[in-house]
Design an enzyme around this catalytic site. Structure first.
Site, PDB file in Angstrom:
ATOM      1  N   TYR A   1      -1.734  -0.706  10.410  1.00 58.06           N
ATOM      2  CA  TYR A   1      -1.779  -1.143   9.008  1.00 58.06           C
ATOM      3  C   TYR A   1      -0.528  -0.671   8.271  1.00 58.06           C
ATOM      4  CZ  TYR A   1      -3.564  -1.343   4.166  1.00 58.06           C
ATOM      5  OH  TYR A   1      -3.732  -1.585   2.823  1.00 58.06           O
TER       6      TYR A   1
ATOM      7  N   SER B   1       0.848  -1.196   0.000  1.00 53.33           N
ATOM      8  CA  SER B   1       0.000   0.000   0.000  1.00 53.33           C
ATOM      9  C   SER B   1       0.882   1.244   0.000  1.00 53.33           C
ATOM     10  CB  SER B   1      -0.851  -0.033   1.270  1.00 53.33           C
ATOM     11  OG  SER B   1      -1.424   1.224   1.524  1.00 53.33           O
TER      12      SER B   1
END
Ligand SMILES: NC(=O)c1ccc[n+]([C@@H]2O[C@H](COP(=O)([O-])OP(=O)(O)OC[C@H]3O[C@@H](n4cnc5c(N)ncnc54)[C@H](OP(=O)(O)O)[C@@H]3O)[C@@H](O)[C@H]2O)c1
Length: 269
Positions: free
Chosen positions: A149, A136
């Site tokens: 995350y 990501s």
């Protein structure tokens, strides 16, 4: 990497991006082993695309050897290992609940490392294969409200960068995919955290992070694997951010390993 006839093990196959990846891989003639926890949606997807469903909770590393064995029993050795399953763990560190940190680290980072470790010997013996990580932009940039995350995705990107050097000259490749927001339930859940929502709203107002379409993302990822690309950044306009982050790392990498890093065989000799 020619995908037609290749055995692809895809995790998170029933999710927004995973289901598109599975469909695109099937279209290109890959033989699929599809992984997620819930058997119902997974088996329905496998029946629709003609792949094998192996329901597995990836947070339990004790089950991973059985997953690899089941995949090999269906389609032979794994040619492409595509790590796509992840949990977004929305919240500041003080907000996340008991167990959420461990689950995120296990699913987003531990399972990809452990599965790769299990599959690599066969890839190395055959001198072919590809390990793909769906990471990501949160691996590169700090998004408040997504610390857990972001840390796991930074770990995944770092692990693949190290692996890429370790695999030089072996015929086994890696592809790191770093993507921004995709129209998805995951993004809706992230939008419920005020700090994260504010950061994404600001990025939107600066026009640096357009929301991506899941079909386009899947197509670009499969193209990157088939084109042996080591890295894919989406949206493309975020590529300078990736280059800025990568530049100092590249300098240090050259300092540590040289301009033409030694292959494993050369170091052993
Ligand atoms: N969506 C975005 O905006 C975005 C942005 C950047 C990066 N990404 C990355 O893209 C990837 C896919 O995202 P997505 O939005 O498609 O996610 P998603 O829709 O939430 O799908 C998650 C998938 O993982 C499976 N899964 C969840 N927990 C699992 C576990 N413990 N063991 C095995 N499988 C598990 C889910 O199925 P079960 O629930 O049945 O297990 C599902 O198939 C992720 O790596 C994510 O970090 C997404």
């Amino acid at each position: 990497m020619r995908l037609s006839g290749s055995h692809v093990l895809l995790t998170g196959a029933t999710g927004t991006i995973g289901s598109r990846l599975a469909a695109e891989l099937a279209l290109r003639g890959a033989r699929l082993t599809l992984v997620a926890r819930r058997p119902g949606p997974l088996e329905a997807l496998a029946a629709r695309l003609g792949g094998a469903a192996v329901p597995t909770d990836l947070t339990d590393t004790r089950g991973l050897p059985d997953l690899v064995a089941a995949a090999e029993a269906h389609h032979g050795p794994v040619d492409v290992l595509l790590h796509n399953a992840a949990v977004e763990t929305v919240g500041t560190l003080s907000e996340v609940r008991d167990g959420e940190v461990a689950d995120a680290v296990a699913l987003n980072l531990g399972a990809p490392l452990e599965l790769t470790r299990l599959v690599l010997p066969s890839m190395l013996a055959r001198r072919q294969g590809c390990v793909v990580g769906v990471s990501s932009l949160a691996a590169l940039a700090t998004f408040p409200g997504l610390s857990v995350y972001g840390a796991t995705k930074a770990g995944l990107s770092a692990a693949l960068a190290g692996l890429r050097i370790e695999l030089r000259g072996t015929g086994v490749r890696t592809t790191t995919v770093e993507i921004g927001p995709v129209a998805s339930e995951m993004m809706e859940r992230i939008g419920s955290q005020p700090l994260a929502a504010a950061a994404f709203a600001r990025a939107r107002s600066l026009r640096v992070l357009p929301v991506l379409d899941a079909d386009a993302v899947a197509l670009a990822v499969v193209d990157a694997v088939e084109g042996d690309r080591p890295r894919l950044t989406l949206p493309r306009r975020a590529a300078p951010l990736a280059s800025l982050t990568e530049a100092p790392r590249a300098v240090v990498r050259v300092a540590l390993t040289g301009l033409r890093p030694a292959t494993r065989d050369a170091v052993r000799a």
